[in-house]
Design a protein around this motif. Structure first.
Motif, PDB file in Angstrom:
ATOM      1  N   MET A   1       0.852  -1.205   0.000  1.00  0.00           N
ATOM      2  CA  MET A   1       0.000   0.000   0.000  1.00  0.00           C
ATOM      3  C   MET A   1       0.877   1.241   0.000  1.00  0.00           C
ATOM      4  O   MET A   1       1.840   1.324   0.759  1.00  0.00           O
ATOM      5  CB  MET A   1      -0.912  -0.007   1.229  1.00  0.00           C
ATOM      6  CG  MET A   1      -1.852   1.176   1.291  1.00  0.00           C
ATOM      7  SD  MET A   1      -2.978   1.135   2.718  1.00  0.00           S
ATOM      8  CE  MET A   1      -4.193  -0.079   2.217  1.00  0.00           C
TER       9      MET A   1
ATOM     10  N   GLN B   1      -3.332  -1.041  -6.064  1.00  0.00           N
ATOM     11  CA  GLN B   1      -4.495  -0.603  -5.292  1.00  0.00           C
ATOM     12  C   GLN B   1      -5.000   0.745  -5.749  1.00  0.00           C
ATOM     13  O   GLN B   1      -4.247   1.571  -6.248  1.00  0.00           O
ATOM     14  CB  GLN B   1      -4.110  -0.494  -3.803  1.00  0.00           C
ATOM     15  CG  GLN B   1      -3.852  -1.841  -3.179  1.00  0.00           C
ATOM     16  CD  GLN B   1      -3.307  -1.731  -1.780  1.00  0.00           C
ATOM     17  OE1 GLN B   1      -2.466  -0.884  -1.504  1.00  0.00           O
ATOM     18  NE2 GLN B   1      -3.770  -2.599  -0.891  1.00  0.00           N
ATOM     19  N   ARG B   2      -6.296   0.930  -5.547  1.00  0.00           N
ATOM     20  CA  ARG B   2      -6.865   2.264  -5.764  1.00  0.00           C
ATOM     21  C   ARG B   2      -7.906   2.523  -4.691  1.00  0.00           C
ATOM     22  O   ARG B   2      -8.458   1.581  -4.105  1.00  0.00           O
ATOM     23  CB  ARG B   2      -7.448   2.401  -7.168  1.00  0.00           C
ATOM     24  CG  ARG B   2      -8.539   1.413  -7.492  1.00  0.00           C
ATOM     25  CD  ARG B   2      -8.690   1.255  -9.009  1.00  0.00           C
ATOM     26  NE  ARG B   2      -9.690   0.247  -9.320  1.00  0.00           N
ATOM     27  CZ  ARG B   2     -10.988   0.508  -9.489  1.00  0.00           C
ATOM     28  NH1 ARG B   2     -11.438   1.743  -9.386  1.00  0.00           N
ATOM     29  NH2 ARG B   2     -11.833  -0.466  -9.744  1.00  0.00           N
ATOM     30  N   LEU B   3      -8.152   3.814  -4.446  1.00  0.00           N
ATOM     31  CA  LEU B   3      -9.089   4.218  -3.401  1.00  0.00           C
ATOM     32  C   LEU B   3     -10.347   4.780  -4.041  1.00  0.00           C
ATOM     33  O   LEU B   3     -10.277   5.680  -4.878  1.00  0.00           O
ATOM     34  CB  LEU B   3      -8.430   5.281  -2.509  1.00  0.00           C
ATOM     35  CG  LEU B   3      -9.270   5.821  -1.343  1.00  0.00           C
ATOM     36  CD1 LEU B   3      -9.552   4.734  -0.320  1.00  0.00           C
ATOM     37  CD2 LEU B   3      -8.550   6.998  -0.680  1.00  0.00           C
TER      38      LEU B   3
ATOM     39  N   VAL C   1     -10.970   0.451  -0.490  1.00  0.00           N
ATOM     40  CA  VAL C   1      -9.688   0.192  -1.135  1.00  0.00           C
ATOM     41  C   VAL C   1      -9.854  -1.057  -1.990  1.00  0.00           C
ATOM     42  O   VAL C   1     -10.261  -2.105  -1.495  1.00  0.00           O
ATOM     43  CB  VAL C   1      -8.560  -0.036  -0.109  1.00  0.00           C
ATOM     44  CG1 VAL C   1      -7.251  -0.379  -0.819  1.00  0.00           C
ATOM     45  CG2 VAL C   1      -8.391   1.179   0.791  1.00  0.00           C
TER      46      VAL C   1
ATOM     47  N   THR D   1     -11.601  -3.584   0.586  1.00  0.00           N
ATOM     48  CA  THR D   1     -11.581  -3.230   2.003  1.00  0.00           C
ATOM     49  C   THR D   1     -12.547  -2.064   2.197  1.00  0.00           C
ATOM     50  O   THR D   1     -12.285  -0.956   1.743  1.00  0.00           O
ATOM     51  CB  THR D   1     -10.169  -2.803   2.459  1.00  0.00           C
ATOM     52  OG1 THR D   1      -9.222  -3.763   1.991  1.00  0.00           O
ATOM     53  CG2 THR D   1     -10.094  -2.713   3.979  1.00  0.00           C
TER      54      THR D   1
ATOM     55  N   LEU E   1      -1.970   6.609  -0.340  1.00  0.00           N
ATOM     56  CA  LEU E   1      -3.318   6.038  -0.340  1.00  0.00           C
ATOM     57  C   LEU E   1      -3.803   5.842   1.099  1.00  0.00           C
ATOM     58  O   LEU E   1      -4.950   6.152   1.426  1.00  0.00           O
ATOM     59  CB  LEU E   1      -3.317   4.709  -1.102  1.00  0.00           C
ATOM     60  CG  LEU E   1      -4.695   4.057  -1.307  1.00  0.00           C
ATOM     61  CD1 LEU E   1      -4.756   3.364  -2.663  1.00  0.00           C
ATOM     62  CD2 LEU E   1      -5.012   3.050  -0.221  1.00  0.00           C
ATOM     63  N   LEU E   2      -2.919   5.358   1.959  1.00  0.00           N
ATOM     64  CA  LEU E   2      -3.287   5.153   3.362  1.00  0.00           C
ATOM     65  C   LEU E   2      -3.692   6.475   4.013  1.00  0.00           C
ATOM     66  O   LEU E   2      -4.688   6.555   4.733  1.00  0.00           O
ATOM     67  CB  LEU E   2      -2.102   4.519   4.113  1.00  0.00           C
ATOM     68  CG  LEU E   2      -2.275   4.301   5.615  1.00  0.00           C
ATOM     69  CD1 LEU E   2      -3.426   3.350   5.907  1.00  0.00           C
ATOM     70  CD2 LEU E   2      -0.982   3.766   6.235  1.00  0.00           C
TER      71      LEU E   2
ATOM     72  N   THR F   1      -7.981  -3.813  -4.076  1.00  0.00           N
ATOM     73  CA  THR F   1      -6.654  -4.407  -4.270  1.00  0.00           C
ATOM     74  C   THR F   1      -6.736  -5.479  -5.355  1.00  0.00           C
ATOM     75  O   THR F   1      -7.510  -6.432  -5.223  1.00  0.00           O
ATOM     76  CB  THR F   1      -6.143  -5.056  -2.970  1.00  0.00           C
ATOM     77  OG1 THR F   1      -6.156  -4.082  -1.923  1.00  0.00           O
ATOM     78  CG2 THR F   1      -4.726  -5.598  -3.148  1.00  0.00           C
TER      79      THR F   1
ATOM     80  N   LEU G   1      -7.061   7.530   2.709  1.00  0.00           N
ATOM     81  CA  LEU G   1      -8.096   6.710   3.339  1.00  0.00           C
ATOM     82  C   LEU G   1      -8.387   7.213   4.749  1.00  0.00           C
ATOM     83  O   LEU G   1      -9.551   7.365   5.142  1.00  0.00           O
ATOM     84  CB  LEU G   1      -7.636   5.241   3.375  1.00  0.00           C
ATOM     85  CG  LEU G   1      -8.483   4.267   4.194  1.00  0.00           C
ATOM     86  CD1 LEU G   1      -9.896   4.156   3.623  1.00  0.00           C
ATOM     87  CD2 LEU G   1      -7.837   2.883   4.240  1.00  0.00           C
TER      88      LEU G   1
END
Lengths: 230, 112
Positions: free
Chosen positions: A1, A30-32, A21, A71, A5-6, A23, A9
């Motif tokens: 990650m 990954q994308r948000l 999220v 997620t 992005l974290l 994955t 989020l």
């Protein structure tokens, strides 16, 4: 990650906004998805929409058999009850059991007493004061049950403009007709007004305060979990 | 219901650790079968010294996830782990509750 992005989020979560999220399990890419920004063009739209509703994380496959893990991050639903009345005394523990963060707002201190509402988040202030601290958001349900327009009207208008997932108001059809006149002349659109659940609650023939509380909670859960039937 | 209260501290901790320059990995429960103790979406954050926060199983397999995560941090390659009574040959640890879980462990990219 990616840390970026974290961080993004966590920003959504801190602001009580839903996000997912996605994955790609084969590449780790990954994308948000921020619900707030819309995701109508997304190839996984149906699945994302369903997941935002159920708030359940899980593994999915697209039509090519490609595996993705979603997620899901959704704020805990809140129920704000305007009016510390008899119905509310039954509704508070029921809604808490169902997993809602529950608040009761009523400026009438004789009603909003800790004796009558043990263990509840109780605000013996006008709704304006409550809203300054805890503004409504799309993960909030609002049930106005005082019967008093001086108390109910403002939070109802605010709930409609904030996009609360449920807005309900106690009162007969006649009372609701008068409410319509007041709110429309206060600038609420006809479409917005129609979002108000009134007479409040599911039509289950509820008569006692506790039964009415069940019917209100049923409506709130339906609004949270089911696609709107329009 | 996967609400913030389940994961709040873990993701916030992950960001704080990464921003302070620690090398970290994030573990996420991706699938469960039977009576798994923690729901899909539960997180564990691990740093390169084996410090961790959160849980993916309520304590049964965290040790093994942490050990694997330290490798993930070193290689910077994500991996998927599986635990459960059916996999005792592959893993020294299992879930005493009889369930089975799959855990995705990924590195969290450090700031450049």
């Amino acid at each position: 990650m990616k840390l970026e992005l974290l961080t993004a989020l966590n920003e959504e979560r801190a602001a009580r906004r839903a996000a997912i999220v996605v994955t790609d399990m084969s590449s780790g890419v990954q994308r948000l998805i921020k619900k707030h920004d819309g995701f109508g063009d997304d190839p996984l739209f149906d699945e994302l929409d369903k997941r935002f509703r159920s708030s359940k994380s899980g593994m999915i496959e697209d039509e090519n058999g490609q595996a993705f893990f979603l997620t899901v991050s959704v704020p805990p639903p809140r129920l704000v009850i305007i009016g510390a009345v008899h119905i509310s005394q039954a509704l508070v523990p029921m809604a808490q059991l169902a997993g809602f963060d529950v608040s009761v707002v009523d400026p009438r201190t004789a009603f909003a007493s800790a004796d009558r509402f043990p263990g509840a988040d109780l605000c013996a202030e006008w709704p304006e004061a409550y809203l300054r601290d805890k503004p409504f958001d799309p993960f909030t349900a609002v049930a106005a049950v005082t019967h008093d327009p001086k108390i109910d009207d403002l939070p109802l208008q605010t709930a409609l403009s904030a996009g609360c997932f449920y807005v309900g108001a106690l009162g007969s059809r006649k009372t609701h007709g008068k409410r319509q006149d007041r709110l429309l002349s206060a600038g609420v659109s006809e479409d917005a007004f129609q979002r108000i659940d009134a007479p409040i609650g599911l039509d289950i023939g509820a008569s006692s305060p506790a039964e009415i509380a069940v019917s209100i909670l049923g409506s709130v859960i339906s609004a949270l979990r089911q696609k709107p039937t329009s | 219901m996967a609400t913030y209260s389940d994961t709040d501290d873990v993701l916030a901790t992950a960001a704080t650790w990464a921003q302070s320059g620690r090398q970290i990995a994030l573990a996420t429960v991706t699938e469960t079968w039977g009576s798994a103790p923690r729901p899909v979406g539960s997180h564990l954050v691990i740093d390169d010294e084996g410090n961790f926060e959160g849980s993916v199983s309520g304590g049964c397999v965290e040790g093994a996830v942490v050990a694997e995560a330290v490798d993930v941090i070193r290689t910077q390659k994500p991996t998927t782990l599986e635990f459960g009574v059916a996999d005792e040959k592959a893993w020294q640890v299992g879930l005493s509750c009889g369930g089975r879980i799959r855990v995705y462990v990924e590195p969290v990219e450090s700031p450049a």
